[in-house]
Design a protein around this motif. Structure first.
Motif, PDB file in Angstrom:
ATOM      1  N   LEU A   1       9.786   6.095   1.263  1.00 38.89           N
ATOM      2  CA  LEU A   1      10.627   5.640   2.374  1.00 38.89           C
ATOM      3  C   LEU A   1       9.918   4.562   3.191  1.00 38.89           C
ATOM      4  O   LEU A   1      10.549   3.594   3.635  1.00 38.89           O
ATOM      5  CB  LEU A   1      10.992   6.827   3.275  1.00 38.89           C
ATOM      6  N   LYS A   2       8.616   4.722   3.376  1.00 41.09           N
ATOM      7  CA  LYS A   2       7.846   3.700   4.090  1.00 41.09           C
ATOM      8  C   LYS A   2       7.867   2.385   3.319  1.00 41.09           C
ATOM      9  O   LYS A   2       7.982   1.305   3.933  1.00 41.09           O
ATOM     10  CB  LYS A   2       6.400   4.176   4.275  1.00 41.09           C
ATOM     11  N   ALA A   3       7.767   2.457   1.991  1.00 36.38           N
ATOM     12  CA  ALA A   3       7.807   1.247   1.172  1.00 36.38           C
ATOM     13  C   ALA A   3       9.162   0.555   1.290  1.00 36.38           C
ATOM     14  O   ALA A   3       9.247  -0.676   1.398  1.00 36.38           O
ATOM     15  CB  ALA A   3       7.516   1.588  -0.292  1.00 36.38           C
ATOM     16  N   LEU A   4      10.243   1.347   1.293  1.00 33.44           N
ATOM     17  CA  LEU A   4      11.585   0.777   1.420  1.00 33.44           C
ATOM     18  C   LEU A   4      11.800   0.125   2.784  1.00 33.44           C
ATOM     19  O   LEU A   4      12.607  -0.802   2.910  1.00 33.44           O
ATOM     20  CB  LEU A   4      12.645   1.870   1.210  1.00 33.44           C
TER      21      LEU A   4
ATOM     22  N   ILE B   1       0.824  -1.199   0.000  1.00 33.81           N
ATOM     23  CA  ILE B   1       0.000   0.000   0.000  1.00 33.81           C
ATOM     24  C   ILE B   1       0.860   1.251   0.000  1.00 33.81           C
ATOM     25  O   ILE B   1       0.518   2.267  -0.640  1.00 33.81           O
ATOM     26  CB  ILE B   1      -0.976   0.000   1.212  1.00 33.81           C
ATOM     27  N   TYR B   2       2.008   1.206   0.704  1.00 32.03           N
ATOM     28  CA  TYR B   2       2.898   2.366   0.732  1.00 32.03           C
ATOM     29  C   TYR B   2       3.499   2.633  -0.646  1.00 32.03           C
ATOM     30  O   TYR B   2       3.645   3.793  -1.060  1.00 32.03           O
ATOM     31  CB  TYR B   2       4.015   2.158   1.752  1.00 32.03           C
ATOM     32  N   LEU B   3       3.843   1.579  -1.356  1.00 27.94           N
ATOM     33  CA  LEU B   3       4.396   1.725  -2.703  1.00 27.94           C
ATOM     34  C   LEU B   3       3.363   2.347  -3.635  1.00 27.94           C
ATOM     35  O   LEU B   3       3.679   3.253  -4.419  1.00 27.94           O
ATOM     36  CB  LEU B   3       4.854   0.367  -3.231  1.00 27.94           C
ATOM     37  N   LEU B   4       2.113   1.880  -3.548  1.00 30.85           N
ATOM     38  CA  LEU B   4       1.050   2.418  -4.398  1.00 30.85           C
ATOM     39  C   LEU B   4       0.779   3.889  -4.086  1.00 30.85           C
ATOM     40  O   LEU B   4       0.554   4.701  -4.993  1.00 30.85           O
ATOM     41  CB  LEU B   4      -0.230   1.591  -4.228  1.00 30.85           C
TER      42      LEU B   4
END
Length: 288
Positions: free
Chosen positions: A229-232, A2-5
């Motif tokens: 950054l959250k996705a990473l 969801i963070y990546l999207l």
């Protein structure tokens, strides 16, 4: 995921907003500098902890944040020069293909999985970005200025690699908001320095409408970095996968929106790139 999207959504919003700058003839640098301070303000409000300079300078990652911010400003100016010289497509490809640098670093230095399916998917993603970014037109880039797209390629790749390194080894999960906020503060301060130099040399005329454009850009600008950054930081996804899918989908969504919102024409190469992009997404999904 969801963070990546969300990162892709806000990054695309940044590109669309900057595209509107061209329609209203805004000064890109002024608008972006204003957006940095708006993003910084949003970061201060969004952060769970109180932002303070004394706290910031004691962080072990502060040098990395300053390095990334400096690269951001340099890359922006290089991209502007390259585009002005008639090489918009060259600039776009150089910027987007730079994703190969953090991907390669993730595989070599961080011992990330490098199976055949994953490498095949990343290769397809890079080709998809290449073909999708190529635009038809009368652009003729002066080959004597080859070092401009080369520096964009290296600079963009290094900025992404440093972000990844900082997130992996220095920035704790609880400091992500502080880290992203500091990036915009440093970018804003460096940007103001550039504007002051332009003012001194007589090459600057303050534009109110450009400042208003910066106000609009600030929100997506902040959250594009924050959610990336959250996705990473998610342990279930390797950084090479995050970088390739993020870059691929941003290009893909931007092209599709350009097709439907701005009636942009796609060449045969663009359609080939779109096909490769869709296939790359499927391959990378099964490669996880």
């Amino acid at each position: 995921m969801i963070y990546l999207l969300l990162s892709i959504l806000f990054t695309t919003a940044v590109f669309l907003t900057i595209k509107e700058f061209q329609r209203y003839q805004l000064d890109n640098l002024q608008a972006i500098v204003v957006s940095y301070f708006i993003a910084f303000s949003i970061g201060c409000l969004h952060s769970k902890s109180v932002f303070s300079v004394s706290n910031l300078i004691t962080q072990s990652w502060v040098w990395g944040a300053l390095s990334i911010s400096t690269l951001f400003i340099i890359i922006f100016n290089l991209m502007a020069i390259t585009a002005q010289k008639g090489g918009l497509s060259v600039m776009t490809v150089a910027n987007k293909m730079s994703v190969v640098i953090p991907i390669a670093i993730g595989i070599v230095l961080y011992s990330e999985n490098a199976g055949f399916l994953k490498l095949f998917g990343i290769g397809l993603a890079l080709l998809g970005v290449w073909f999708t970014s190529k635009k038809k037109g009368i652009e003729k880039f002066d080959k004597r200025l080859w070092y401009f797209p080369f520096l964009i390629f290296i600079g963009s790749g290094l900025a992404d690699a440093i972000i990844n390194h900082m997130q992996a080894y220095y920035v704790s999960h609880g400091d992500l908001d502080l880290f992203s906020t500091s990036l915009f503060l440093f970018c804003g301060l460096i940007g103001v320095t550039v504007l002051l130099l332009k003012k001194i040399t007589g090459n600057l005329k303050i534009s109110i409408k450009s400042c208003i454009g910066g106000l609009v850009l600030g929100l997506p600008n902040y959250f594009s970095i924050y959610f990336f950054l959250k996705a990473l930081s998610q342990p279930n996804y390797e950084t090479s996968l995050i970088f390739s899918v993020n870059n691929l989908l941003v290009v893909l969504v931007s092209v599709l929106l350009g097709l439907f919102l701005y009636q942009e024409k796609l060449s045969k190469q663009n359609y080939i790139g779109l096909g490769m992009s869709f296939l790359a997404i499927i391959v990378l999904y099964f490669a996880v």
